[in-house]
Design a protein around this motif. Structure first.
Motif, PDB file in Angstrom:
ATOM      1  N   LEU A 243       0.855  -1.185   0.000  1.00  0.00           N
ATOM      2  CA  LEU A 243       0.000   0.000   0.000  1.00  0.00           C
ATOM      3  C   LEU A 243       0.890   1.233   0.000  1.00  0.00           C
ATOM      4  CD1 LEU A 243      -2.907   1.194   0.271  1.00  0.00           C
ATOM      5  CD2 LEU A 243      -2.473   1.268   2.741  1.00  0.00           C
ATOM      6  N   LYS A 244       0.622   2.165  -0.900  1.00  0.00           N
ATOM      7  CA  LYS A 244       1.348   3.431  -0.871  1.00  0.00           C
ATOM      8  C   LYS A 244       0.922   4.152   0.407  1.00  0.00           C
ATOM      9  CE  LYS A 244       1.346   3.714  -5.910  1.00  0.00           C
ATOM     10  NZ  LYS A 244       0.784   4.420  -7.090  1.00  0.00           N
TER      11      LYS A 244
ATOM     12  N   GLU B 156       0.775   7.058   1.610  1.00  0.00           N
ATOM     13  CA  GLU B 156      -0.039   8.277   1.548  1.00  0.00           C
ATOM     14  C   GLU B 156      -1.522   7.986   1.304  1.00  0.00           C
ATOM     15  OE1 GLU B 156       1.848   7.910  -2.658  1.00  0.00           O
ATOM     16  OE2 GLU B 156       2.386   7.394  -0.591  1.00  0.00           O
ATOM     17  N   TYR B 157      -1.863   6.735   0.953  1.00  0.00           N
ATOM     18  CA  TYR B 157      -3.250   6.359   0.680  1.00  0.00           C
ATOM     19  C   TYR B 157      -3.893   5.568   1.813  1.00  0.00           C
ATOM     20  CZ  TYR B 157      -2.821   7.848  -4.174  1.00  0.00           C
ATOM     21  OH  TYR B 157      -2.667   8.589  -5.316  1.00  0.00           O
TER      22      TYR B 157
ATOM     23  N   GLU C  96      -5.400   6.212   4.729  1.00  0.00           N
ATOM     24  CA  GLU C  96      -6.722   6.646   5.196  1.00  0.00           C
ATOM     25  C   GLU C  96      -7.773   6.531   4.091  1.00  0.00           C
ATOM     26  OE1 GLU C  96      -7.552   6.920   8.329  1.00  0.00           O
ATOM     27  OE2 GLU C  96      -5.435   6.472   8.722  1.00  0.00           O
ATOM     28  N   LYS C  97      -7.412   6.880   2.874  1.00  0.00           N
ATOM     29  CA  LYS C  97      -8.350   6.749   1.751  1.00  0.00           C
ATOM     30  C   LYS C  97      -8.708   5.279   1.519  1.00  0.00           C
ATOM     31  CE  LYS C  97      -8.991   8.035  -3.087  1.00  0.00           C
ATOM     32  NZ  LYS C  97      -8.408   8.678  -4.277  1.00  0.00           N
ATOM     33  N   TYR C  98      -7.722   4.398   1.638  1.00  0.00           N
ATOM     34  CA  TYR C  98      -7.960   2.968   1.451  1.00  0.00           C
ATOM     35  C   TYR C  98      -8.913   2.428   2.518  1.00  0.00           C
ATOM     36  CZ  TYR C  98      -6.975  -1.839   0.118  1.00  0.00           C
ATOM     37  OH  TYR C  98      -7.104  -3.129  -0.324  1.00  0.00           O
TER      38      TYR C  98
ATOM     39  N   CYS D 150     -12.571   3.823   1.805  1.00  0.00           N
ATOM     40  CA  CYS D 150     -13.331   3.185   0.720  1.00  0.00           C
ATOM     41  C   CYS D 150     -13.759   1.777   1.111  1.00  0.00           C
ATOM     42  CB  CYS D 150     -12.580   3.222  -0.606  1.00  0.00           C
ATOM     43  SG  CYS D 150     -11.163   2.149  -0.773  1.00  0.00           S
TER      44      CYS D 150
ATOM     45  N   THR E 165      -8.632   1.450  -6.471  1.00  0.00           N
ATOM     46  CA  THR E 165      -7.728   0.854  -5.481  1.00  0.00           C
ATOM     47  C   THR E 165      -6.339   0.555  -6.060  1.00  0.00           C
ATOM     48  OG1 THR E 165      -8.633  -1.370  -5.869  1.00  0.00           O
ATOM     49  CG2 THR E 165      -9.585  -0.080  -4.053  1.00  0.00           C
TER      50      THR E 165
ATOM     51  N   GLU F 256      -4.588   2.363  -7.917  1.00  0.00           N
ATOM     52  CA  GLU F 256      -3.815   3.606  -7.801  1.00  0.00           C
ATOM     53  C   GLU F 256      -3.144   3.711  -6.428  1.00  0.00           C
ATOM     54  OE1 GLU F 256      -4.764   8.367  -7.316  1.00  0.00           O
ATOM     55  OE2 GLU F 256      -6.262   7.093  -8.264  1.00  0.00           O
ATOM     56  N   MET F 257      -3.735   3.077  -5.424  1.00  0.00           N
ATOM     57  CA  MET F 257      -3.243   3.165  -4.051  1.00  0.00           C
ATOM     58  C   MET F 257      -2.221   2.086  -3.727  1.00  0.00           C
ATOM     59  SD  MET F 257      -6.797   3.777  -2.026  1.00  0.00           S
ATOM     60  CE  MET F 257      -8.223   4.318  -2.942  1.00  0.00           C
ATOM     61  N   GLN F 258      -2.000   1.163  -4.651  1.00  0.00           N
ATOM     62  CA  GLN F 258      -1.198  -0.025  -4.372  1.00  0.00           C
ATOM     63  C   GLN F 258       0.015  -0.129  -5.286  1.00  0.00           C
ATOM     64  OE1 GLN F 258      -4.327  -2.757  -5.314  1.00  0.00           O
ATOM     65  NE2 GLN F 258      -5.223  -2.673  -3.270  1.00  0.00           N
TER      66      GLN F 258
END
Length: 121
Positions: A16-17, A19-20, A22-24, A27, A89, A91-93
């Motif tokens: 998981l990046k 910076e993502y 909390e967004k991950y 969602c 998702t 984009e976050m990985q």
């Protein structure tokens, strides 16, 4: 005598990046209905994702209850009900599968791990 199918347990990882994070989490608190339906449609039960912050790893565990994982995986990859979710998702990985381009890649996006021990009792 009919053999009872007990399912296949699957464990996968992906990075998981950071910076993502909390967004991950956000969602996944309100997973989209088509995505939730497809878990059942493609015989996935008892699905969970854990986060290991020291490695930025997501660890997914699930039970596959169908009888053809390769077929159901292919059908799932080509099901439009998953496309927008995976676009968001992915984009976050960061995949650990060499050469993979995303969740719809037949190489896989999440790296499958070998089970080396299980105790069901």
């Amino acid at each position: 005598m009919v053999e009872k199918h007990t399912g296949k347990r699957i464990c996968q990882i992906i990075r998981l990046k950071p910076e993502y994070l909390e967004k991950y989490k956000e969602c996944h608190r309100s997973i989209w209905e088509p995505v939730a339906r497809n878990l059942t449609k493609y015989h996935i039960e008892d699905y969970s994702i854990h986060y290991a912050p020291m490695f930025n790893l997501l660890i997914a565990n699930m039970k596959y209850t169908g009888d053809n994982w390769e077929r159901d995986s292919e059908l799932s990859r080509n099901d439009p009900g998953n496309f927008e979710w995976w676009e968001m998702t992915d984009e976050m990985q960061e995949t650990l599968v060499e050469g993979s381009t995303g969740s719809r890649d037949e190489k896989g996006w999440w790296l499958d791990l070998e089970e080396v021990f299980r105790n069901d009792h």
